[in-house]
Design an enzyme around this catalytic site. Sequence first.
Site, PDB file in Angstrom:
ATOM      1  N   ALA A  30       6.600   2.873  -9.097  1.00 13.80           N
ATOM      2  CA  ALA A  30       5.856   3.345 -10.488  1.00 13.80           C
ATOM      3  C   ALA A  30       5.646   2.697 -11.326  1.00 13.80           C
ATOM      4  O   ALA A  30       5.434   2.878 -12.574  1.00 13.80           O
ATOM      5  CB  ALA A  30       8.061   3.647 -10.802  1.00 13.80           C
ATOM      6  N   TYR A 171      -2.185   4.400   8.887  1.00 15.02           N
ATOM      7  CA  TYR A 171      -1.590   4.328   7.302  1.00 15.02           C
ATOM      8  C   TYR A 171      -1.678   6.283   8.087  1.00 15.02           C
ATOM      9  O   TYR A 171      -0.372   7.060   7.565  1.00 15.02           O
ATOM     10  CB  TYR A 171      -3.105   4.698   6.534  1.00 15.02           C
ATOM     11  CG  TYR A 171      -2.909   5.944   4.840  1.00 15.02           C
ATOM     12  CD1 TYR A 171      -1.792   5.006   4.358  1.00 15.02           C
ATOM     13  CD2 TYR A 171      -3.620   7.068   5.252  1.00 15.02           C
ATOM     14  CE1 TYR A 171      -2.031   5.047   2.728  1.00 15.02           C
ATOM     15  CE2 TYR A 171      -3.426   7.315   3.757  1.00 15.02           C
ATOM     16  CZ  TYR A 171      -2.371   6.607   2.976  1.00 15.02           C
ATOM     17  OH  TYR A 171      -2.277   7.228   1.449  1.00 15.02           O
ATOM     18  N   LYS A 175       1.668   8.202   7.526  1.00 17.06           N
ATOM     19  CA  LYS A 175       1.787   9.656   7.060  1.00 17.06           C
ATOM     20  C   LYS A 175       2.437  10.728   7.363  1.00 17.06           C
ATOM     21  O   LYS A 175       3.495  11.578   6.651  1.00 17.06           O
ATOM     22  CB  LYS A 175       0.962   9.519   5.898  1.00 17.06           C
ATOM     23  CG  LYS A 175       0.680   8.573   4.581  1.00 17.06           C
ATOM     24  CD  LYS A 175       2.106   8.771   3.699  1.00 17.06           C
ATOM     25  CE  LYS A 175       1.180   7.225   2.670  1.00 17.06           C
ATOM     26  NZ  LYS A 175       2.281   7.576   1.734  1.00 17.06           N
TER      27      LYS A 175
HETATM   28  P1  NAP Z   1      -1.610   2.809  -6.134  1.00 19.93           P
HETATM   29  O1  NAP Z   1      -2.165   2.919  -7.072  1.00 19.93           O
HETATM   30  O2  NAP Z   1      -1.890   1.747  -5.171  1.00 19.93           O
HETATM   31  O3  NAP Z   1       0.206   2.281  -6.028  1.00 19.93           O
HETATM   32  C1  NAP Z   1       0.920   1.959  -5.108  1.00 19.93           C
HETATM   33  C2  NAP Z   1       1.929   1.890  -5.779  1.00 19.93           C
HETATM   34  O4  NAP Z   1       3.336   1.480  -4.753  1.00 19.93           O
HETATM   35  C3  NAP Z   1       2.330   0.534  -6.725  1.00 19.93           C
HETATM   36  O5  NAP Z   1       3.609   0.919  -7.961  1.00 19.93           O
HETATM   37  C4  NAP Z   1       2.542  -0.237  -5.622  1.00 19.93           C
HETATM   38  O6  NAP Z   1       3.446  -1.932  -6.984  1.00 19.93           O
HETATM   39  C5  NAP Z   1       3.593  -0.117  -4.801  1.00 19.93           C
HETATM   40  N1  NAP Z   1       4.107  -0.972  -3.810  1.00 19.93           N
HETATM   41  C6  NAP Z   1       3.153  -1.480  -2.815  1.00 19.93           C
HETATM   42  N2  NAP Z   1       3.600  -2.154  -2.160  1.00 19.93           N
HETATM   43  C7  NAP Z   1       5.178  -1.589  -2.135  1.00 19.93           C
HETATM   44  C8  NAP Z   1       6.250  -2.730  -1.686  1.00 19.93           C
HETATM   45  N3  NAP Z   1       5.783  -3.323  -1.044  1.00 19.93           N
HETATM   46  N4  NAP Z   1       7.679  -2.796  -2.320  1.00 19.93           N
HETATM   47  C9  NAP Z   1       7.432  -2.012  -3.189  1.00 19.93           C
HETATM   48  N5  NAP Z   1       6.374  -1.102  -3.874  1.00 19.93           N
HETATM   49  C10 NAP Z   1       5.296  -1.069  -3.319  1.00 19.93           C
HETATM   50  O7  NAP Z   1      -1.100   3.826  -5.147  1.00 19.93           O
HETATM   51  P2  NAP Z   1      -1.622   5.556  -4.900  1.00 19.93           P
HETATM   52  O8  NAP Z   1      -2.443   5.873  -5.371  1.00 19.93           O
HETATM   53  O9  NAP Z   1      -0.762   5.730  -7.028  1.00 19.93           O
HETATM   54  O10 NAP Z   1      -0.903   6.046  -3.939  1.00 19.93           O
HETATM   55  C11 NAP Z   1       1.178   6.483  -4.769  1.00 19.93           C
HETATM   56  C12 NAP Z   1       1.406   7.123  -2.616  1.00 19.93           C
HETATM   57  O11 NAP Z   1       0.527   8.324  -3.069  1.00 19.93           O
HETATM   58  C13 NAP Z   1       0.527   5.913  -1.902  1.00 19.93           C
HETATM   59  O12 NAP Z   1       2.413   6.272  -0.955  1.00 19.93           O
HETATM   60  C14 NAP Z   1       0.189   6.552  -1.355  1.00 19.93           C
HETATM   61  O13 NAP Z   1      -0.213   6.853   0.487  1.00 19.93           O
HETATM   62  C15 NAP Z   1       0.006   8.452  -1.860  1.00 19.93           C
HETATM   63  N6  NAP Z   1      -1.491   8.655  -2.087  1.00 19.93           N
HETATM   64  C16 NAP Z   1      -2.849   8.283  -2.718  1.00 19.93           C
HETATM   65  C17 NAP Z   1      -3.775   9.438  -3.039  1.00 19.93           C
HETATM   66  C18 NAP Z   1      -4.732   8.695  -3.462  1.00 19.93           C
HETATM   67  O14 NAP Z   1      -5.773   9.876  -3.591  1.00 19.93           O
HETATM   68  N7  NAP Z   1      -4.358   7.799  -4.388  1.00 19.93           N
HETATM   69  C19 NAP Z   1      -3.919   9.703  -1.786  1.00 19.93           C
HETATM   70  C20 NAP Z   1      -2.902  10.330  -0.809  1.00 19.93           C
HETATM   71  C21 NAP Z   1      -1.898  10.016  -0.647  1.00 19.93           C
HETATM   72  P3  NAP Z   1       3.212  -3.309  -7.195  1.00 19.93           P
HETATM   73  O15 NAP Z   1       1.640  -3.524  -6.178  1.00 19.93           O
HETATM   74  O16 NAP Z   1       3.792  -3.596  -8.506  1.00 19.93           O
HETATM   75  O17 NAP Z   1       4.537  -3.185  -5.892  1.00 19.93           O
END
Ligand code: NAP
Length: 264
Positions: A30, A171, A175
């Site tokens: 978040a 990944y 997923k």
């Molecule tokens: P992001 O901007 O990289 O953010 C990732 C979040 O996950 C951050 O808040 C990070 O916080 C947290 N996180 C990562 N590793 C963690 C850990 N070990 N423990 C606790 N928190 C952790 O990613 P996003 O693009 O918002 O993606 C969110 C979700 O959507 C992911 O599951 C991603 O695979 C999925 N998704 C994204 C896309 C896209 O195009 N962006 C597409 C398909 C799916 P900290 O680093 O502060 O811990």
Amino acid sequence: MAPCARFLIAAPITLAMTTSPQRIALVTGASRGIGKAIALRLAKDQRHVVLVSRTEGPLNDVRHAIEQGGGQASVVAADIADAKAWAAAVEAVADKHGRLDILVNNAGITKDNLSLRMTDEDWNVVISTNLTSAFVAIRAAARPMMKNRFGRIVNISSTSGVVGNAGQANYAAAKSGLIGLTKTIARELGGKGVTANVIAPGFIETDMTHNLPQQVKDQVTGAMAVKRLGTPEDIAAAVAYVTSDEAGFLTGQTICVDGGLTMC
Ligand code: NAP
């Protein structure tokens, strides 16, 4: 024939006021991107949002933003890849609030490489962060949800998990695993008022996709029906619906929010 007079007298109608308790929603990842948008949206929809990521500073910024908008939130700094500590953290949230209504397993990472070059470390950390963390959180949340006969579980997958993606064996496996996990949980807990669904985003503008070459972004956008990248708010809107009280008949589904890229 004239209608019988006694049917013309309007009977007093008592409307039962059905006020649901304030829902407690836990959202991982978040601190930024999609998870932050989900947290802001759920708070706007009157949920108390428990914000989780590893870094407390950005989580507090999100909490302040929610409180300034009149909402309620609290912060839990946790590494979801540490399964034992993470499960204990979820149990502690449920104990503290006396309930846990909504669980959004959103946090995720990528460690991309072609399969032949992928290290065991990169395989393992992606599986534990993106898949095992969701399982242990669901296992910890299931009891309080079943006790209240209400629960909404959402796992944030990806279109990579639905159709695969070269360079993302770890990944895509994680997923895709979320989809099987979700369907199983939906079957196991459906009779107890708990639903489980997957939201599978396509390409969304966040830090995760920020560094992709413009050429790749243009190619992807061209393949989409809506001809634009998604926003975190596009995903948050879908999560808001599947976690709402009125979505009790929707379970075991994978909803691809991808601008028509896969039409999965
Ligand atoms: P992001 O901007 O990289 O953010 C990732 C979040 O996950 C951050 O808040 C990070 O916080 C947290 N996180 C990562 N590793 C963690 C850990 N070990 N423990 C606790 N928190 C952790 O990613 P996003 O693009 O918002 O993606 C969110 C979700 O959507 C992911 O599951 C991603 O695979 C999925 N998704 C994204 C896309 C896209 O195009 N962006 C597409 C398909 C799916 P900290 O680093 O502060 O811990």
